[in-house]
Design a protein around this motif. Sequence first.
Motif, PDB file in Angstrom:
ATOM      1  N   PHE C 133      38.644  50.102  73.099  1.00  0.00           N
ATOM      2  CA  PHE C 133      38.458  48.830  72.406  1.00  0.00           C
ATOM      3  C   PHE C 133      37.336  48.025  73.046  1.00  0.00           C
ATOM      4  CE2 PHE C 133      39.229  44.449  71.192  1.00  0.00           C
ATOM      5  CZ  PHE C 133      39.399  44.584  69.829  1.00  0.00           C
ATOM      6  N   PHE C 136      34.249  48.790  71.522  1.00  0.00           N
ATOM      7  CA  PHE C 136      33.993  48.080  70.268  1.00  0.00           C
ATOM      8  C   PHE C 136      33.353  46.718  70.541  1.00  0.00           C
ATOM      9  CE2 PHE C 136      35.640  44.819  67.357  1.00  0.00           C
ATOM     10  CZ  PHE C 136      35.000  45.198  66.191  1.00  0.00           C
ATOM     11  N   LEU C 175      34.822  51.105  60.747  1.00  0.00           N
ATOM     12  CA  LEU C 175      35.437  52.436  60.651  1.00  0.00           C
ATOM     13  C   LEU C 175      35.889  52.905  62.028  1.00  0.00           C
ATOM     14  CD1 LEU C 175      33.188  54.303  58.064  1.00  0.00           C
ATOM     15  CD2 LEU C 175      35.376  53.176  57.723  1.00  0.00           C
ATOM     16  N   LEU C 177      36.730  50.994  64.410  1.00  0.00           N
ATOM     17  CA  LEU C 177      37.899  50.181  64.766  1.00  0.00           C
ATOM     18  C   LEU C 177      39.163  50.756  64.119  1.00  0.00           C
ATOM     19  CD1 LEU C 177      38.474  47.637  66.357  1.00  0.00           C
ATOM     20  CD2 LEU C 177      38.220  46.320  64.262  1.00  0.00           C
ATOM     21  N   ILE C 178      39.051  51.171  62.851  1.00  0.00           N
ATOM     22  CA  ILE C 178      40.221  51.777  62.196  1.00  0.00           C
ATOM     23  C   ILE C 178      40.617  53.051  62.938  1.00  0.00           C
ATOM     24  CG2 ILE C 178      41.140  52.725  60.056  1.00  0.00           C
ATOM     25  CD1 ILE C 178      39.019  51.161  58.552  1.00  0.00           C
ATOM     26  N   ILE C 180      40.142  53.982  66.090  1.00  0.00           N
ATOM     27  CA  ILE C 180      40.836  53.812  67.371  1.00  0.00           C
ATOM     28  C   ILE C 180      42.182  53.121  67.149  1.00  0.00           C
ATOM     29  CG2 ILE C 180      38.760  53.861  68.805  1.00  0.00           C
ATOM     30  CD1 ILE C 180      38.971  50.847  69.029  1.00  0.00           C
ATOM     31  N   GLY C 181      42.283  52.345  66.059  1.00  0.00           N
ATOM     32  CA  GLY C 181      43.572  51.744  65.729  1.00  0.00           C
ATOM     33  C   GLY C 181      44.612  52.819  65.464  1.00  0.00           C
ATOM     34  N   LEU C 182      44.217  53.825  64.682  1.00  0.00           N
ATOM     35  CA  LEU C 182      45.138  54.921  64.382  1.00  0.00           C
ATOM     36  C   LEU C 182      45.509  55.667  65.658  1.00  0.00           C
ATOM     37  CD1 LEU C 182      43.613  56.316  61.075  1.00  0.00           C
ATOM     38  CD2 LEU C 182      45.602  54.846  61.348  1.00  0.00           C
ATOM     39  N   TYR C 184      45.565  54.459  68.577  1.00  0.00           N
ATOM     40  CA  TYR C 184      46.449  53.576  69.341  1.00  0.00           C
ATOM     41  C   TYR C 184      47.870  53.651  68.779  1.00  0.00           C
ATOM     42  CZ  TYR C 184      48.558  49.284  70.989  1.00  0.00           C
ATOM     43  OH  TYR C 184      49.417  48.383  71.538  1.00  0.00           O
ATOM     44  N   ALA C 185      47.964  53.665  67.458  1.00  0.00           N
ATOM     45  CA  ALA C 185      49.293  53.726  66.844  1.00  0.00           C
ATOM     46  C   ALA C 185      50.018  55.015  67.240  1.00  0.00           C
ATOM     47  CB  ALA C 185      49.154  53.651  65.325  1.00  0.00           C
ATOM     48  N   LEU C 186      49.250  56.071  67.445  1.00  0.00           N
ATOM     49  CA  LEU C 186      49.872  57.345  67.793  1.00  0.00           C
ATOM     50  C   LEU C 186      50.261  57.427  69.263  1.00  0.00           C
ATOM     51  CD1 LEU C 186      47.687  59.891  65.844  1.00  0.00           C
ATOM     52  CD2 LEU C 186      50.066  59.292  65.407  1.00  0.00           C
ATOM     53  N   THR C 189      47.978  53.668  73.667  1.00  0.00           N
ATOM     54  CA  THR C 189      47.070  53.334  74.752  1.00  0.00           C
ATOM     55  C   THR C 189      45.644  53.227  74.230  1.00  0.00           C
ATOM     56  OG1 THR C 189      46.315  53.961  76.942  1.00  0.00           O
ATOM     57  CG2 THR C 189      46.651  55.743  75.372  1.00  0.00           C
ATOM     58  N   LEU C 190      44.812  52.553  74.986  1.00  0.00           N
ATOM     59  CA  LEU C 190      43.414  52.396  74.609  1.00  0.00           C
ATOM     60  C   LEU C 190      42.494  52.982  75.662  1.00  0.00           C
ATOM     61  CD1 LEU C 190      43.645  48.719  73.382  1.00  0.00           C
ATOM     62  CD2 LEU C 190      43.165  50.675  71.944  1.00  0.00           C
ATOM     63  N   LEU C 214      37.218  59.237  61.243  1.00  0.00           N
ATOM     64  CA  LEU C 214      36.699  57.865  61.113  1.00  0.00           C
ATOM     65  C   LEU C 214      35.828  57.493  62.305  1.00  0.00           C
ATOM     66  CD1 LEU C 214      39.828  56.081  59.686  1.00  0.00           C
ATOM     67  CD2 LEU C 214      37.653  56.465  58.537  1.00  0.00           C
TER      68      LEU C 214
END
Lengths: 133, 179, 490, 485
Positions: C133, C136, C175, C177-178, C180-182, C184-186, C189-190, C214
């Motif tokens: 992140f 980003f 894109l 951001l989406i 790394i969001g996914l 992160y959801a899995l 951690t970042l 993405l």
Amino acid sequence: MSWLAHFNYWAVIVVMMTGLYMAIAQSDLMRKLIGITLLQTAVFFLYISFGFVRNAQVPILTEGAERYSNPLPHVLILTAIVVGVATTALGLALVVRIRERYGSIDEAELASLADEVEDLEPHHDFDDQDEHP
Amino acid sequence: MISLLLLLFLAITAIAIVRSRDTLTAVMLTGLSSLISACLFLLLDAADVAFTEAAVGAGISTLLMLAALHAVAPVRPQPRRVAWPALIVVLLCGGLLAYGTLDLPPFGAAENPVHQHVGNHYLEQTEREIGVPNVVTAVLASYRGFDTLGEVVVVFTAGLAVLLLIGRPRRKDEERDAR
Amino acid sequence: MREHLPILLVVLPMLAAPICSMLPRGRQAWLLATAVSWAVLAIAASLLIRVHAEGTISYALGGWPAPIGIEYRLDGLNALVQVLVAAIAACVLPFSGRSVQDEIDADRQPGFFALLLLLITGLLGIVATGDVFNVFVFLEISSLATYGLIAFGRDRRALLAAYRYLVLGSIGATLYLIGIGLLYALTGTLNMQDLAARLPAVADTRTAQTAITLVMVGLGIKMALFPLHLWLPNAYRFAPSAISAFLPATATKVAIYLMLRFVFDIFGVGFAFGRLELNEVLLALAAAAMLSASLAAMQQRDVKGILAYSSVAQVGYIVLGAALATPIGLTASLLHLFNHALMKGALFMAMGCVMLRVGRTDLDAIRGLGRRMPWTAAAFVVAGLSLIGVPLTAGFISKWYLVLAALEAGWWPLVILILVASLMALIYVWRVVALAYFAPNESQRREEAPLSMLVPLWLLVLANIWFGIDTRLSVAMAESGMRVLMAGPP
Amino acid sequence: MSPQLLMLSCLCLPLVGGGMLLLAHRRPRLRELILVLTAALSFTSALALLLQFREGNLLRLDLLTLLPGLDLMFEIEPLGALFAVLASGLWLPTSLYAIGYLRARKEEHQTRFHFWFCVAISATMGIAMAGNLLTLFVFYEVLTLSTYPLVTHIGNRGAVRGGRVYLGVLLATSIGLLLPAMLWTLHVAGTLQFTAGGILEGKLAPALAGLLLLMFVLGVGKAAVMPMHRWLPAAMVAPTPVSALLHAVAVVKAGVFTITKVVVYIFGTGFLGTVPAQRYLVYLAGFTVIAASVVALRQDNIKRLLAYSTISQLSYIVMATLALAPLALTGAGLHMVAHAFGKITLFFAAGAIYVAAHRTQVSELDGMGRRMPWTMAAFAIGALTMIGVPPSAGFVSKWFIIAGAYQADLYFVLAVIVLSTALNAFYMLPILHRAFFRAPEGRAHGEAPWPMRVALVSTAAASVLMFFFHAPILALTRSLTGAAP
């Protein structure tokens, strides 16, 4: 239930893609920026929904609370919101300047304007051209 | 359930924005969509984000857009034309995302990996390590303080760039353009 | 002090930027920025030496250990990229003094240098950080600074180029951001290292596959990978000279670095290339980039346009080496990343000199350049030879490795492709050279660029020759970077 | 002097001389003195190197590591030593000639001209001494690039167009074919070192080896095997000293030298004998010999005629090399030298005619033998060498090639040589006839300036002398075949 569980994601994807479509396809420079804003807003929602926990509380430590939602996505999105608005501001400033120097903010028109100038007088500072036809 | 309705409303707003012919309408609707999402954030326990989105997204952003719209007016109405190549790209992208969300951990479940690892540490240790009740603030200011510094720099960068673009009198340009 | 160097590297230009923007005169801002860039180079070099002596440096920001806080993590790969960015900055800033004076209104010069420092900050931050992140955030710092800097171009089309880059760049960043969001959801951690450790458990999910796609598309826009390169040519062409010398040598390189980091270090080759077969997609795109961009370069009428399209083609070369995913392919890729920065920096700097004296860079402006600006023209020739890949220049070395890698992997068509693209480079470079030396021009007046521009320019040109003859250093660096990547996820 | 230092001085002397020229560019006399001295010193060191080599010293110099495992390194072998002596030896008369030519023509940028000439000679030395294929390739490219400013020296539209063809063909073939061929070799053999007996044996299927050989033969554009010959006539826009030394000796011989090196030290004659496709390349070279001669028949411009003659003669050497017979290989080495002497004399003469009489066409040469007796006598000797008539050097080399072809039962080669000898006579003898047996016309004029005359007489004399005293050269080229049993 499985499709209902993903309904929120799908709704978000619709918003995202609407924004993306605007940014790519619409020829008005302002509307492209609106599209990007929309796209970003949808992404914010995506992050926040990752952090959500059912029957939990706002992540402010209080006595007696059992469960909190995950604070990390909130932090990330706080940053992202500000970054997003900064981008929008810069984009808008560019649009204003483009309007000043071209007299138009329509992409199709701008493309033809640039070509026109190039063909007429390829060897001089293009800024010398009259911009208010 | 409310959140589902709001989401539906958000999607409808988005469609309305893309179909609006007049840019002013689009800007106002964008502000509305920001407000709706702020409400959604509140429903999803993200109070700070909701507040920021309402202030920055719905407020400042809309104001900026209005100001810019004022500066560039009049804008011709958007022709209603579908750009098929773009639509195909967008549909592909959307399809990919829909595909990708199928395997996401269940929405709102406390056992999700998101809540197990780093996030949990913040919730459990903030009181001891930072001593601030608002965990979001703690993470923002301390654990991930560097992101926040970066965010400040982003704002500074954008501000500086905007200022340089339109902030000062541009006599030279005007002379050039007038010639 | 010594242990804080990793962060100081990023914070130094960051703090210098506001000071710079408040200075009353452009000259002072330039001096400050130049001094900062040299200090940054010194720090980056010392860090690289330390990495080689002591191994990976991990720096926990704010004292919070890795997955909890943000980590700066320097290894043989990103320490090298940092030095590259810093070195190009240290060359471009002295160079920019005169060209900025000439191209930018006096009252906006301090702001210009401040933005340039912010751009450097952003790039160095992206490279140093071990947190996806944080990447980003710094990506946005560098991007916003870039949009602003491109808009400084005198030609009004610079504004349009900046705007288009802003739209595409924002889409790319979102894109990413989406993606790394996914992730992160899995995984929850970042942190890059942590991600790499936790991803294998969830690699089978559709979400992980979508996430990697993405992230790659988002970075693809930033590094101008065909067909996502549309923003690049005009951005490079209409940007102020100093910026068009700085960007191609650094910005796309940093994005490529990031892609390598994601593919090899976070996702792992086995997942990204083995299961998803992204390497085949990348190979196809790289090949298309090399051919189509070289063709486009041959049709340009503006030298900066030629160079810009050539940059798109060269991104293809770099991706090609990486997509082979063999040790020698990666070495070739990293070598070319480094060498291409040297040659494109030099070529665009030469165009900066032309811009200063002639005021434009179209092919007509080049006529008779050999007489009017002998040193500039000679620099263009040498750097051009390096771009073509003539022996005794840096370009030869990286192409040699690339061809060798393609041969080793048994990809015959790629060998032909690389050679055809080189021949196309020969055509578009030589078109300029022939005009410079053989086309008559009414004005035969000698009007060489000032020393402050020639010295940095020739420094890069000599580096092109040096790294074409003595390759020990560059190859060793590329190989140490390669080893980091080949080691894969921890 | 240690051999290593000698090798370094061979390589660097021309460069140093070139640098000093640049410094002395405001003082023409000093500049020209430096030029001649540099040429003389280079020749001396090349000769010393040859002597060292004949004493049996191992001459090897690792300069630096260009790529890991691939050094920029030099090693002397018989053919290379011969080539180095030949190129630097002919540089001496050429430098004299060039001084006279440029002064008489009042050319611009004389310093620039001499400087690039020095660089080209240095690159030629690098090629001659190269110890591995990479080193050879590097200097091969340097030679291409450094001769480009010489080809386009005049700077008019024609020169630019000629230069474009020149650079285009040479760079395209070397990047497009020679480089991949080299990389392929490296990939297969793991080394690029020139090794007696070759490095490819047993590592490549014969069919693929044939393809590789084809890539080498066509990739070495400098050898001007058809269809890669177009650059040579195009290069004739250059001032005559360039055509004389570079496009009759240094550059083109670098081409055939490269092919010979590849055949002998990369493939190895033994291994190549098992490659079926090798036969077709002999045919290709034979075809080039005949076709170029036929084209030469129809040329009226003297320099273009000589260029096509060069193409034809180069393919003699390529053909003789590919014949793989020991005697033919010896003949190839001899022919490199013989053709060099003969062709440089012819070009010198052509340039002298141009300078003194401003004539460039064969049809304008009526009675030239009476106006310029020295020049035309030298021209006659050069022409005889081309045809291969005693007492000229060409006879010796052709004799060995024929003997080799006979030895190997290559009747195709025999036929080609016989036919081309006839063709050579057809295009050379009419010139001599015009010059000596027709009445002169137009305004009277004398010989060209003395430095030019000295140069052309000395090279003509050399080509006659070689007929009588070819033993040392023969010994060297013999040891070449000895190196490749």
